[in-house]
Design a protein around this motif. Structure first.
Motif, short mmCIF file in Angstrom:
data_model
loop_
_atom_site.label_atom_id
_atom_site.label_comp_id
_atom_site.label_asym_id
_atom_site.label_seq_id
_atom_site.Cartn_x
_atom_site.Cartn_y
_atom_site.Cartn_z
N UNK A 1 -13.94 -0.86 0.46
CA UNK A 1 -14.47 -0.58 -0.88
C UNK A 1 -13.31 -0.29 -1.83
N UNK A 2 -13.38 -0.82 -3.04
CA UNK A 2 -12.30 -0.73 -4.02
C UNK A 2 -12.74 0.10 -5.23
N UNK A 3 -11.86 0.94 -5.74
CA UNK A 3 -12.04 1.60 -7.03
C UNK A 3 -10.81 1.32 -7.87
N UNK B 1 -7.84 8.08 -0.84
CA UNK B 1 -8.26 6.87 -0.11
C UNK B 1 -7.29 6.56 1.02
N UNK B 2 -7.62 5.53 1.77
CA UNK B 2 -6.70 5.08 2.81
C UNK B 2 -5.38 4.63 2.19
N UNK B 3 -5.47 4.08 0.96
CA UNK B 3 -4.24 3.60 0.31
C UNK B 3 -4.45 3.49 -1.19
N UNK B 4 -3.34 3.64 -1.91
CA UNK B 4 -3.26 3.30 -3.33
C UNK B 4 -2.46 2.02 -3.46
N UNK B 5 -2.75 1.28 -4.52
CA UNK B 5 -1.93 0.13 -4.89
C UNK B 5 -1.62 0.27 -6.38
N UNK B 6 -0.34 0.43 -6.73
CA UNK B 6 0.07 0.54 -8.13
C UNK B 6 0.41 -0.86 -8.61
N UNK C 1 0.82 -1.20 0.00
CA UNK C 1 0.00 0.00 0.00
C UNK C 1 0.86 1.26 0.00
N UNK C 2 0.38 2.27 -0.72
CA UNK C 2 0.97 3.60 -0.69
C UNK C 2 0.00 4.48 0.08
N UNK C 3 0.39 4.90 1.26
CA UNK C 3 -0.50 5.59 2.19
C UNK C 3 -0.08 7.04 2.37
N UNK D 1 -11.84 2.99 -0.09
CA UNK D 1 -10.70 2.90 0.83
C UNK D 1 -9.41 2.45 0.14
N UNK D 2 -9.56 1.82 -1.03
CA UNK D 2 -8.37 1.39 -1.77
C UNK D 2 -8.57 1.70 -3.25
N UNK D 3 -7.62 2.40 -3.85
CA UNK D 3 -7.63 2.65 -5.29
C UNK D 3 -6.51 1.83 -5.92
N UNK D 4 -6.89 0.97 -6.86
CA UNK D 4 -5.91 0.19 -7.60
C UNK D 4 -5.61 0.93 -8.90
#
Length: 548
Positions: free
Chosen positions: A99-101, A74-79, A50-52, A119-122
């Motif tokens: 919840x994911x976007x 969001x709480x975190x990004x995931x690249x 996670x990138x927070x 909460x998490x953006x991919x």
């Protein structure tokens, strides 16, 4: 309008509307290689963590979206760089109730990615490979690839293309999931018509994530998942990581024969109408001419199927800066029999009886990729805070509707110098596909209309959004402020230009639900697919498909 925009108008490419592969040594190996390799994400990670907030990469990711009205925090990004990383991210989020976007190009016009409930953006921007997959006998494109990069790689490697949109930086993931149309669609259909298979990361009711490959093959048990991604919109069922493209009816294993071949050259033309003389009656004639021409010449067998035209109407503030009230632009396949005569007849039909002396820069003959690149550069000049609305039309706007456009475009109750209404060619091959064959339901329209405003000052949000809302509502006043399918020549809205006003009874007083505007009769099937493939509702947004 900026100086850059004026230069593009004179050059013959205009606002519309949404790398060499072999030479760089890109692999044409099976797509499994693209799935398993690890490409470094921002800061050298492989996208597995996670990138927070507080991470130096977080702020750049938060502001990456094109519409500057919205910031994703969001709480975190995931690249992500591989499908496996997406599976891990979705599984972790689903089991923890987050919840994911998902984001590929970052061009969403509403705040679906920046919604506080997410909460998490991919982010799929690093997944951008384009390669031929011999096992699928199809061209594989990862979802983070940008349109212009895809066009260039397909063109340079195999001399083929996809009939998608104009903006260079739109990510193919969301674009194709929503249908995807552009300058070649009258001839070849929408981009989603050429999807053979799709890889989607989904989560079950227990939060277990997996990657599913769904094809259009009649016997595929996952075929409904493929169907949902041919116009059902992004962010509804899972995370699309890869598409495979092969046109219906294509045979063999030569990638040079599996997708449409673009024209070798394009005739690019423009007619620029000055502010002086553009009266209400003149605009009524100009816009009416454009619509009536498309009523007559949008059949799949028309000799004009290789012609794509647009008519951009500019607001008074934009006119003051540019001296222009409207621009008609045209792209024609230069290889068509009598191509120059077809172009001349089209221009004559649109300008006939307008009564304004236009400026005609002339016709340019350009290689297809050059013309496509210039079209993208012109569109992408508009950056900032944005609001957009859309409408499909089965026939020309009426005189009353055109007068309404004139009234609002001529008003001074907004502060944007980049406000416009753009009418674009539609129909042709698009309308030969039955509306139930794909999730793209709008198969009767001949024109697509884009109402758009772009500004910079956050303090001007209310006046600029309000102006666009009022104009749109008044244009469709006889049908409750929205383009209700089958009523007064309208056919609904384009899901790739999402507009929350369609679900707001203050602006949609038609009694027709938002989902019928975007999906028409296909919505019931989309709901059933949602229930099967996203039972835990890990994915969703304010205009998302609701489960049964």
């Amino acid at each position: 309008m900026t100086t850059s925009s004026r230069r593009h108008f004179v050059a013959g490419t205009f606002t519309v509307g949404a790398a060499g592969l072999l030479g760089t040594g890109m692999s044409a190996a099976p797509a499994a290689a693209a799935r398993t390799r690890a490409r470094p994400g921002p800061g050298g990670t492989s996208g597995s963590t996670d990138i927070t907030p507080g991470d130096p990469r977080y702020e750049e990711l938060a502001t990456r979206g094109r519409n500057k009205r919205f910031t994703a925090r969001p709480k975190a990004f995931r690249v992500a760089t591989t499908t496996e990383e997406v599976v891990r991210a979705v599984g972790e989020a689903a089991r923890s109730g987050r919840r994911v976007a998902v984001r590929s190009g970052g061009h969403c016009y509403e705040n679906f990615v920046g919604d506080p409930a997410v909460r998490l953006v991919i982010d799929l921007g690093e997944m951008n490979a384009v390669a031929y997959d011999p096992r699928m006998r199809a061209v594989m494109v990862e979802s983070g690839a940008r349109l212009m990069d895809v066009y260039r790689r397909l063109h340079d490697a195999w001399g083929v293309t996809l009939p998608g949109g104009a903006s260079a930086t739109v990510g193919i993931g969301g674009h194709v999931a929503g249908g995807g149309y552009g300058a070649l669609s009258r001839r070849f259909g929408v981009a989603a018509d050429h999807v053979y298979a799709v890889e989607v990361v989904v989560a079950d009711a227990a939060g277990r994530a997996r990657a599913v490959v769904a094809t259009r093959e009649p016997g595929d048990p996952h075929r409904d998942l493929w169907w949902a991604h041919t116009g059902g919109g992004g962010g509804n069922f899972g995370v699309v990581t890869r598409y495979w493209f092969r046109s219906p009816g294509a045979v063999g294993d030569d990638p040079a024969t599996l997708l449409p071949r673009p024209p070798a050259e394009i005739l690019s033309s423009a007619v620029i109408y000055p502010r002086e003389g553009m009266t209400r009656a003149a605009m009524r004639r100009l816009v009416g001419n454009f619509g009536r021409w498309h009523e007559r010449h949008s059949g799949p067998g028309s000799p004009y199927a290789g012609l794509y035209g647009g008519l951009v109407l500019l607001s008074r503030l934009r006119e003051r800066e540019s001296g222009q009230s409207a621009v008609s632009f045209t792209h024609v396949d230069a290889g068509l029999p009598n191509a120059e005569r077809l172009l001349q007849r089209y221009v004559a039909a649109v300008t006939e009886g307008v009564g304004v002396t236009p400026y005609v820069p002339g016709t340019a003959r350009l290689p297809w990729l050059t013309a496509t690149t210039q079209l993208a550069e012109s569109q992408d000049t508009e950056k900032g805070r944005q609001k957009i609305k859309s409408a499909y039309l089965r026939r020309s706007l009426t005189g009353r509707q055109i007068d309404t456009l004139f009234t609002h475009l001529d008003s001074a109750d907004h502060s944007s110098e980049a406000a416009s209404v753009s009418l674009q060619s539609y129909g042709g091959r698009i309308n030969t596909v039955p509306s139930s064959d794909t999730a793209t339901a709008h198969r009767d329209a001949v024109v697509n209309v884009i109402f758009m405003n772009t500004w910079q000052d956050p303090k001007a949000d209310a006046e600029n959004i309000g102006w666009l809302r009022r104009m749109y509502r008044d244009v469709f006043a006889t049908t409750g402020g929205v383009p209700v399918p089958g009523r007064d020549g309208a056919d609904g809205c384009y899901i790739n230009y999402p507009d929350l006003d369609m679900a707001d009874p203050s602006w949609n007083t038609s009694g027709v639900p938002w989902h019928h505007l975007y999906y028409k009769d296909n919505y019931a099937r989309l709901r059933r697919i949602k229930s099967v493939w996203d039972p835990g509702q890990v994915f969703g947004h304010d205009l998302g498909v609701r489960p049964v």
